[in-house]
Structure formats: C-alpha cells, structure tokens
Scaffold this motif. Sequence first.
Motif, PDB file in Angstrom:
ATOM      1  N   ILE A  99       0.837  -1.201   0.000  1.00  0.00           N
ATOM      2  CA  ILE A  99       0.000   0.000   0.000  1.00  0.00           C
ATOM      3  C   ILE A  99       0.873   1.252   0.000  1.00  0.00           C
ATOM      4  O   ILE A  99       0.614   2.213  -0.736  1.00  0.00           O
ATOM      5  CB  ILE A  99      -0.944  -0.003   1.220  1.00  0.00           C
ATOM      6  CG1 ILE A  99      -1.939  -1.167   1.130  1.00  0.00           C
ATOM      7  CG2 ILE A  99      -1.700   1.327   1.325  1.00  0.00           C
ATOM      8  CD1 ILE A  99      -2.739  -1.395   2.397  1.00  0.00           C
ATOM      9  N   LEU A 100       1.936   1.238   0.810  1.00  0.00           N
ATOM     10  CA  LEU A 100       2.803   2.408   0.947  1.00  0.00           C
ATOM     11  C   LEU A 100       3.643   2.670  -0.289  1.00  0.00           C
ATOM     12  O   LEU A 100       4.158   3.767  -0.469  1.00  0.00           O
ATOM     13  CB  LEU A 100       3.707   2.243   2.171  1.00  0.00           C
ATOM     14  CG  LEU A 100       2.994   2.244   3.530  1.00  0.00           C
ATOM     15  CD1 LEU A 100       3.951   1.872   4.651  1.00  0.00           C
ATOM     16  CD2 LEU A 100       2.362   3.606   3.808  1.00  0.00           C
ATOM     17  N   THR A 101       3.781   1.667  -1.155  1.00  0.00           N
ATOM     18  CA  THR A 101       4.513   1.860  -2.414  1.00  0.00           C
ATOM     19  C   THR A 101       3.551   2.088  -3.582  1.00  0.00           C
ATOM     20  O   THR A 101       3.926   1.922  -4.750  1.00  0.00           O
ATOM     21  CB  THR A 101       5.412   0.641  -2.727  1.00  0.00           C
ATOM     22  OG1 THR A 101       4.636  -0.563  -2.646  1.00  0.00           O
ATOM     23  CG2 THR A 101       6.570   0.550  -1.758  1.00  0.00           C
ATOM     24  N   ASN A 102       2.306   2.462  -3.253  1.00  0.00           N
ATOM     25  CA  ASN A 102       1.281   2.730  -4.272  1.00  0.00           C
ATOM     26  C   ASN A 102       1.021   1.515  -5.166  1.00  0.00           C
ATOM     27  O   ASN A 102       0.744   1.648  -6.361  1.00  0.00           O
ATOM     28  CB  ASN A 102       1.688   3.932  -5.138  1.00  0.00           C
ATOM     29  CG  ASN A 102       1.637   5.228  -4.366  1.00  0.00           C
ATOM     30  OD1 ASN A 102       0.723   5.485  -3.604  1.00  0.00           O
ATOM     31  ND2 ASN A 102       2.671   6.048  -4.534  1.00  0.00           N
ATOM     32  N   GLN A 103       1.122   0.334  -4.570  1.00  0.00           N
ATOM     33  CA  GLN A 103       0.844  -0.902  -5.290  1.00  0.00           C
ATOM     34  C   GLN A 103      -0.305  -1.639  -4.598  1.00  0.00           C
ATOM     35  O   GLN A 103      -0.233  -2.846  -4.352  1.00  0.00           O
ATOM     36  CB  GLN A 103       2.092  -1.794  -5.329  1.00  0.00           C
ATOM     37  CG  GLN A 103       3.236  -1.197  -6.132  1.00  0.00           C
ATOM     38  CD  GLN A 103       4.483  -2.061  -6.097  1.00  0.00           C
ATOM     39  OE1 GLN A 103       5.009  -2.368  -5.032  1.00  0.00           O
ATOM     40  NE2 GLN A 103       4.962  -2.451  -7.257  1.00  0.00           N
ATOM     41  N   ALA A 104      -1.346  -0.864  -4.295  1.00  0.00           N
ATOM     42  CA  ALA A 104      -2.490  -1.444  -3.587  1.00  0.00           C
ATOM     43  C   ALA A 104      -3.123  -2.585  -4.367  1.00  0.00           C
ATOM     44  O   ALA A 104      -3.705  -3.504  -3.775  1.00  0.00           O
ATOM     45  CB  ALA A 104      -3.535  -0.351  -3.317  1.00  0.00           C
ATOM     46  N   GLY A 105      -2.990  -2.562  -5.673  1.00  0.00           N
ATOM     47  CA  GLY A 105      -3.551  -3.629  -6.491  1.00  0.00           C
ATOM     48  C   GLY A 105      -2.912  -4.982  -6.211  1.00  0.00           C
ATOM     49  O   GLY A 105      -3.557  -6.035  -6.341  1.00  0.00           O
ATOM     50  N   ASP A 106      -1.625  -4.974  -5.798  1.00  0.00           N
ATOM     51  CA  ASP A 106      -0.934  -6.224  -5.492  1.00  0.00           C
ATOM     52  C   ASP A 106      -1.469  -6.883  -4.230  1.00  0.00           C
ATOM     53  O   ASP A 106      -1.231  -8.079  -4.008  1.00  0.00           O
ATOM     54  CB  ASP A 106       0.567  -5.981  -5.336  1.00  0.00           C
ATOM     55  CG  ASP A 106       1.242  -5.633  -6.659  1.00  0.00           C
ATOM     56  OD1 ASP A 106       0.566  -5.743  -7.698  1.00  0.00           O
ATOM     57  OD2 ASP A 106       2.417  -5.252  -6.642  1.00  0.00           O
ATOM     58  N   VAL A 107      -2.142  -6.088  -3.403  1.00  0.00           N
ATOM     59  CA  VAL A 107      -2.693  -6.631  -2.158  1.00  0.00           C
ATOM     60  C   VAL A 107      -3.674  -7.761  -2.462  1.00  0.00           C
ATOM     61  O   VAL A 107      -3.681  -8.796  -1.793  1.00  0.00           O
ATOM     62  CB  VAL A 107      -3.384  -5.518  -1.342  1.00  0.00           C
ATOM     63  CG1 VAL A 107      -4.194  -6.100  -0.173  1.00  0.00           C
ATOM     64  CG2 VAL A 107      -2.340  -4.538  -0.816  1.00  0.00           C
ATOM     65  N   TYR A 108      -4.487  -7.568  -3.490  1.00  0.00           N
ATOM     66  CA  TYR A 108      -5.502  -8.574  -3.820  1.00  0.00           C
ATOM     67  C   TYR A 108      -4.867  -9.878  -4.288  1.00  0.00           C
ATOM     68  O   TYR A 108      -5.346 -10.963  -3.936  1.00  0.00           O
ATOM     69  CB  TYR A 108      -6.442  -8.026  -4.898  1.00  0.00           C
ATOM     70  CG  TYR A 108      -7.045  -6.694  -4.542  1.00  0.00           C
ATOM     71  CD1 TYR A 108      -7.984  -6.594  -3.526  1.00  0.00           C
ATOM     72  CD2 TYR A 108      -6.658  -5.530  -5.193  1.00  0.00           C
ATOM     73  CE1 TYR A 108      -8.533  -5.367  -3.185  1.00  0.00           C
ATOM     74  CE2 TYR A 108      -7.194  -4.306  -4.858  1.00  0.00           C
ATOM     75  CZ  TYR A 108      -8.130  -4.224  -3.850  1.00  0.00           C
ATOM     76  OH  TYR A 108      -8.660  -3.018  -3.502  1.00  0.00           O
ATOM     77  N   SER A 109      -3.799  -9.776  -5.062  1.00  0.00           N
ATOM     78  CA  SER A 109      -3.140 -10.997  -5.544  1.00  0.00           C
ATOM     79  C   SER A 109      -2.490 -11.758  -4.400  1.00  0.00           C
ATOM     80  O   SER A 109      -2.489 -12.999  -4.389  1.00  0.00           O
ATOM     81  CB  SER A 109      -2.097 -10.645  -6.616  1.00  0.00           C
ATOM     82  OG  SER A 109      -1.118  -9.768  -6.087  1.00  0.00           O
ATOM     83  N   ILE A 110      -1.955 -11.029  -3.421  1.00  0.00           N
ATOM     84  CA  ILE A 110      -1.345 -11.688  -2.254  1.00  0.00           C
ATOM     85  C   ILE A 110      -2.424 -12.363  -1.409  1.00  0.00           C
ATOM     86  O   ILE A 110      -2.267 -13.501  -0.964  1.00  0.00           O
ATOM     87  CB  ILE A 110      -0.546 -10.679  -1.406  1.00  0.00           C
ATOM     88  CG1 ILE A 110       0.650 -10.149  -2.194  1.00  0.00           C
ATOM     89  CG2 ILE A 110      -0.073 -11.330  -0.102  1.00  0.00           C
ATOM     90  CD1 ILE A 110       1.409  -9.036  -1.505  1.00  0.00           C
ATOM     91  N   ILE A 111      -3.534 -11.648  -1.205  1.00  0.00           N
ATOM     92  CA  ILE A 111      -4.625 -12.195  -0.382  1.00  0.00           C
ATOM     93  C   ILE A 111      -5.250 -13.420  -1.040  1.00  0.00           C
ATOM     94  O   ILE A 111      -5.585 -14.396  -0.370  1.00  0.00           O
ATOM     95  CB  ILE A 111      -5.696 -11.110  -0.129  1.00  0.00           C
ATOM     96  CG1 ILE A 111      -5.129 -10.012   0.777  1.00  0.00           C
ATOM     97  CG2 ILE A 111      -6.940 -11.721   0.504  1.00  0.00           C
ATOM     98  CD1 ILE A 111      -6.066  -8.836   0.975  1.00  0.00           C
ATOM     99  N   SER A 112      -5.406 -13.365  -2.356  1.00  0.00           N
ATOM    100  CA  SER A 112      -6.035 -14.487  -3.055  1.00  0.00           C
ATOM    101  C   SER A 112      -5.073 -15.643  -3.285  1.00  0.00           C
ATOM    102  O   SER A 112      -5.485 -16.729  -3.702  1.00  0.00           O
ATOM    103  CB  SER A 112      -6.594 -14.021  -4.403  1.00  0.00           C
ATOM    104  OG  SER A 112      -5.557 -13.499  -5.224  1.00  0.00           O
ATOM    105  N   GLY A 113      -3.770 -15.415  -3.015  1.00  0.00           N
ATOM    106  CA  GLY A 113      -2.784 -16.478  -3.172  1.00  0.00           C
ATOM    107  C   GLY A 113      -2.801 -17.450  -2.001  1.00  0.00           C
ATOM    108  O   GLY A 113      -3.631 -17.356  -1.082  1.00  0.00           O
ATOM    109  N   LYS A 114      -1.880 -18.379  -2.038  1.00  0.00           N
ATOM    110  CA  LYS A 114      -1.825 -19.424  -1.014  1.00  0.00           C
ATOM    111  C   LYS A 114      -1.604 -18.834   0.374  1.00  0.00           C
ATOM    112  O   LYS A 114      -2.211 -19.265   1.357  1.00  0.00           O
ATOM    113  CB  LYS A 114      -0.701 -20.395  -1.356  1.00  0.00           C
ATOM    114  CG  LYS A 114      -0.607 -21.583  -0.405  1.00  0.00           C
ATOM    115  CD  LYS A 114       0.496 -22.535  -0.844  1.00  0.00           C
ATOM    116  CE  LYS A 114       0.612 -23.694   0.138  1.00  0.00           C
ATOM    117  NZ  LYS A 114       1.704 -24.630  -0.260  1.00  0.00           N
TER     118      LYS A 114
END
Length: 263
Positions: A99-114
């Motif tokens: 989030i702090l690196t303005n990559q909030a979109g990556d949060v969803y991929s991490i959450i949906s991952g294993k």
Amino acid sequence: MINFLMVEVHLTEAKVHLNLRNVPTAKASLTAGRALSNSVYCPPDLQAQIDMLSGIICAAEKDYKTAFSYFYEAFEGYTTTSNPTSAVIALKYMLLSKILTNQAGDVYSIISGKAGQKHVGREVDAMKAVAEAYKNRSLHDFEAALKAYKDQLGDDPIIAAHLTRLNGTLLEQNLLRIIEPFSRVQIAHVAKLIDIPVKRIELKLSEMILDKKLHGILDQGVGDLIVYDHVGENKTYGAAIGTVKELNNVVEQLYKKAQRLHQ
C-alpha cells in the motif's frame, strides 16, 4: 550459547530504541545482532524475528520495497515454525508495504494467493479495506476502514503510525484537488465539499502552507483561503551573491600581490 544470548540482547536493544523512535541506534543494534547471528546457529524463529525487525526499520526509513522483502522472509520463517499469530502480523506488514509503495492492487493478488487464503480473517480483511480505500483515493472510506477495524489496525503501533501518515497524505491530496480551481475560497465551503469539520481543515491547510506544499495564506478574519500562483524559484539573488564572493576573492588576491610589490 553466549553468542546466541547476545543475539537476543541486540534484538531487545533494537526493539527498545525503535519504541523510543531512535531509528539509527535501533539499526546499529540490529546490525550487530545480525552479524553475530551469522557466526552461530540461528533457529528459524529467531531468524524470523531478525527479518521482521529489519523490515520494520526499513519501513521507518521509508524503504518500503526492501521492507516487503524482509517481511516476506519473516512470514516464511514463522510459517515454517508453525507460529500463525506472528505469521499473520508479517502478512499484514507485507500488505502495508504494498500500500505504501502505491501498489495497492498487489494486495488482492497476495490475499487471493496461497499465503492469504491460509490466514483469511478480520486481520487480512482490515488491510484489504485499507488498500481498497487508498486505491480509490477515498478519504472517507479510508477513515471508515480505520473505525471498522480499529482493533486490527489501531492496536498495532507499527501499522497505526504508517496509516496515520497515510491518512494525512490522502487528506492533502483531496484538499489540493478541491482547491485547485480557486484563487480564493471559503474554508467552510472546502470543509463542506470534503465533508470534514472546518477546524480540521484549517489546521491541515496551515500545516500545508508552513510545509510549502500549498502556496497561499489563511485570512482567518473572514475565513478564506487565498491561493497564490506557483512562482518558480528566482535564482538571480543566489547568482548575485556568488558573483560578489568571486569578486571579493579577486580583490583579495590583487591586494596580496600589491603588498608584495611594495615590499
């Protein structure tokens, strides 16, 4: 055995200095502990603690990309040692770094991952809500997430500190967007548009003006914000001072040569 205990002592010192917001000393203690850990057998749980603390210090120095790498290593370490409580904290810090690196979109991929699926719950939901609000640049959604997940976000001093700064950044961005078309505007009107109390808007605008993030003044007599056009830095004064200094050096050299001629 002594070296192993010294590693723990250095880690404790680092945590104490970090709580006192003395980041340079905390980093020095951590570096000493990490160097010592390389010369002895370091259990996975202790190595995970070192990685976690390294990430926290990197985040304090605003090196969020490096912080994410350390948090990931800590997460892996805690997962290996079957420490789900610490693993969830490391996962939250990973998401915070994104989030702090303005990559909030990556949060969803991490959450949906294993990794995310294994730790589904309010802790992860809290970070997801923050990421969603920040991605949409919605101050109200951001503050709503802070209230809805107060226990998951506010009780962790690391997350709370970074989200407080992030909240201030969002408020600044929203204010700059709203006042952009105006050269003079009532503070009450700005507060109404952003749906935030006038007093808070006044304080934030004053802070932005003092920090030179906003060029203008507050006319508190009538409750207006007067915005100035941004004027580029005038380098004439600095150049003139530099010229005078050079001339002064030339005069001094000529004076010294004149003294030698009269001797």
